[in-house]
Design an enzyme around this catalytic site. Structure first.
Site, PDB file in Angstrom:
ATOM      1  N   GLY A 210      78.498   8.940  99.025  1.00 23.31           N
ATOM      2  CA  GLY A 210      78.653   7.736  98.228  1.00 23.31           C
ATOM      3  C   GLY A 210      78.751   8.023  96.742  1.00 23.31           C
ATOM      4  N   GLU A 252      93.610   8.622  87.894  1.00 21.85           N
ATOM      5  CA  GLU A 252      94.735   7.824  88.397  1.00 21.85           C
ATOM      6  C   GLU A 252      94.120   6.588  89.025  1.00 21.85           C
ATOM      7  OE1 GLU A 252      97.151   5.784  90.081  1.00 21.85           O
ATOM      8  OE2 GLU A 252      96.899   7.137  91.784  1.00 21.85           O
ATOM      9  N   CYS A 286      98.095   1.684  95.083  1.00 20.41           N
ATOM     10  CA  CYS A 286      98.016   1.428  93.647  1.00 20.41           C
ATOM     11  C   CYS A 286      99.374   1.018  93.077  1.00 20.41           C
ATOM     12  CB  CYS A 286      97.478   2.653  92.910  1.00 20.41           C
ATOM     13  SG  CYS A 286      98.456   4.159  93.158  1.00 20.41           S
TER      14      CYS A 286
END
Length: 485
Positions: A210, A252, A286
């Site tokens: 995580g 990114e 994206c």
């Protein structure tokens, strides 16, 4: 034994070999059904510290390995993606919810990323510089050492391999953190391929986990560069932490990409492009087309055609039939998509198609009568939602396209001359004329501006060499220099 035989990796992480992580094992669920299809290990910060120390130790020998030997490992890895493509694609379909063609694209590009990376070690690695002193002076590129790669769930293979392959090829070691939801596609597959390709132990370590593991991968002292792909909010946190610890971070991030349809564009082709741009992989990209800016002369016909296309696209489990859209990755993301759609309709937009879901399957959605202030226009939805807004002039189209904090990808359909003028006026890391917004190739620089990231940091020799090496100034004289002290 198959490449991904569960006996090798089940419940394990990879730190100089497969072994149980110190964290609780993660149940790998098929998003289309909720069924448990595997189990991967998860790491703790203690595992990260151990992996980083071992990676740093292994990296010294790797950077001094002859360049052709490093290249050979990458070429073998490229071949293995092709040999095992069917097996890997099966996992991409089941674990990531990919339709078959999208899974095929991932394995194809994974192979290409390795083949492109195999060419990097033989590129020139510096410059000879003039000097005012009687000495040889040069700037040379050196491996940074250890690179952390943190990758997301949506294109788990591509968005891992595009950093892992060039970083390794250029003489670095890599700590890889795949998203736990796609840790097999984005982690185990890479480990197994590079194992089979003959990569020496210690140079690639896999550490699912995580946010605490992501933080450890940024702060551990051995890491010099962090390559992160994910949301803008998470990227801002990574960038802030990296800056505090004087690490380079290549980010990114998200996008809310515009597709501009100019007057006179072919309606049928424009609609097809727009549908692909918004609905490919359920909009979980994206580069997804998040805003359709359509000239007023075509607006109504475009909305009608796009809505008709959306209403006829089959949605379902890609493992059990041929569909155009598979499942959304999890319930939390379904809820977020639906919240944005509902709030946009409540704000006055017209639901032209979709807006409903069953379980993880969200229908492709078209929103008309949009205003630029509405949630579906301003936010990155990350779902199969196509908001359509009219414009009356090129100047208005430019203004609408610029009305976003993001700057990743821009598509323009129609007259090329006009499109070039618009492209010159809209900040964007990527521009496609007479194509939609979703495209990538292994040999091109990739990245966005503004809230979409820190520029082109992936792909192509220039971007990759800059991303994963440091510049060192080196001078040499025939004899010790004289000094006045």
């Amino acid at each position: 034994m198959t490449l991904l035989d569960g006996q090798v990796w089940t419940s394990d992480i990879y730190v100089d070999g497969w072994r149980p992580g110190r964290g609780e094992p993660w149940q790998v669920r098929e998003p289309a059904t909720g069924n448990i299809i595997g189990r991967v290990g998860t790491a703790t910060t203690e595992d990260v510290a151990e992996a980083a120390a071992k990676a740093a130790k292994a990296q010294h020998a790797w950077q001094n390995t002859p360049y052709d030997e490093r290249a050979a490992v990458l070429r073998r890895a490229g071949d293995l993606w092709n040999v095992h493509s069917g097996e890997v694609q099966e996992w991409l379909i089941r674990e990531a919810g990919s339709i078959g063609p999208k899974a095929g694209l991932e394995t194809h590009i994974a192979a290409q990323e390795c083949f492109e990376a195999a060419a990097l070690p033989s590129h020139p690695m510096g410059d000879v510089l003039p000097s005012t002193e009687p000495r040889w002076s040069m700037a040379r590129r050196r491996p940074v050492g250890v690179v952390s790669v943190i990758a997301p769930f949506n294109f788990p293979l591509i968005l891992s391999i595009r950093s892992v392959a060039p970083a390794l090829a250029l003489g670095n070691a890599v700590l890889l953190k795949p998203d736990p939801r796609t840790a097999v596609c984005g982690g185990v597959t890479l480990m197994r391929v590079f194992e089979e390709a003959g990569l020496p132990p210690g140079l690639l370590q896999m550490l699912p986990g995580g946010a605490d593991i992501g933080q450890a991968l940024v702060t551990t002292p051995e890491v010099r560069v962090v390559s992160f792909t994910g949301s803008t909010a998470a990227g801002q946190a990574v960038g802030e932490l990296a800056g505090k610890h004087l690490k380079r971070a290549h980010l990114e991030l998200g996008g809310n990409n515009a597709l501009i349809v100019l007057p006179g564009a072919d309606l049928e082709r424009a609609t097809s492009a727009g549908a692909f741009g918004s609905f490919m992989h359920q909009g979980q990209i994206c580069m997804t087309t998040g805003r359709h800016l359509v000239h007023e002369s075509m607006h109504d016909a475009y909305v009608e055609a796009l809505a008709s296309t959306a209403s006829h696209l089959p949605v379902g489990d890609p493992h059990r039939g041929e569909v155009a859209l598979g499942p959304i990755i999890d319930e939390k993301q379904v809820a977020r998509i639906h919240r944005i759609v509902k709030s946009t309709v409540e704000a006055g937009a017209r639901l032209a198609a979709g807006g409903t879901f069953e379980g993880p399957f969200y229908r492709p959605t078209v929103l008309a009568q949009m205003e630029p202030s509405m949630p579906a226009y301003t936010e990155e939805v990350f779902g199969p939602v196509a908001p359509v807004v009219p414009f009356s002039s090129h100047e208005e189209a430019i203004g609408l396209a610029r009305r976003s904090e993001y700057g990743l990808s821009l598509g323009i359909l129609g007259d090329v001359g006009t499109a070039m003028e618009i492209a010159d006026s809209v900040p964007s890391g990527i521009v496609h004329i007479n194509e939609q917004t979703v495209a990538d190739e292994a040999n091109v620089p990739f990245g966005g501006v503004g809230a979409s990231g820190t520029g082109s940091r992936f792909g192509g020799p220039t971007a990759n060499i800059e991303a994963f090496t440091e510049t060192q100034w080196l001078t040499a004289r025939p004899q010790i220099a004289p000094y006045p002290f």
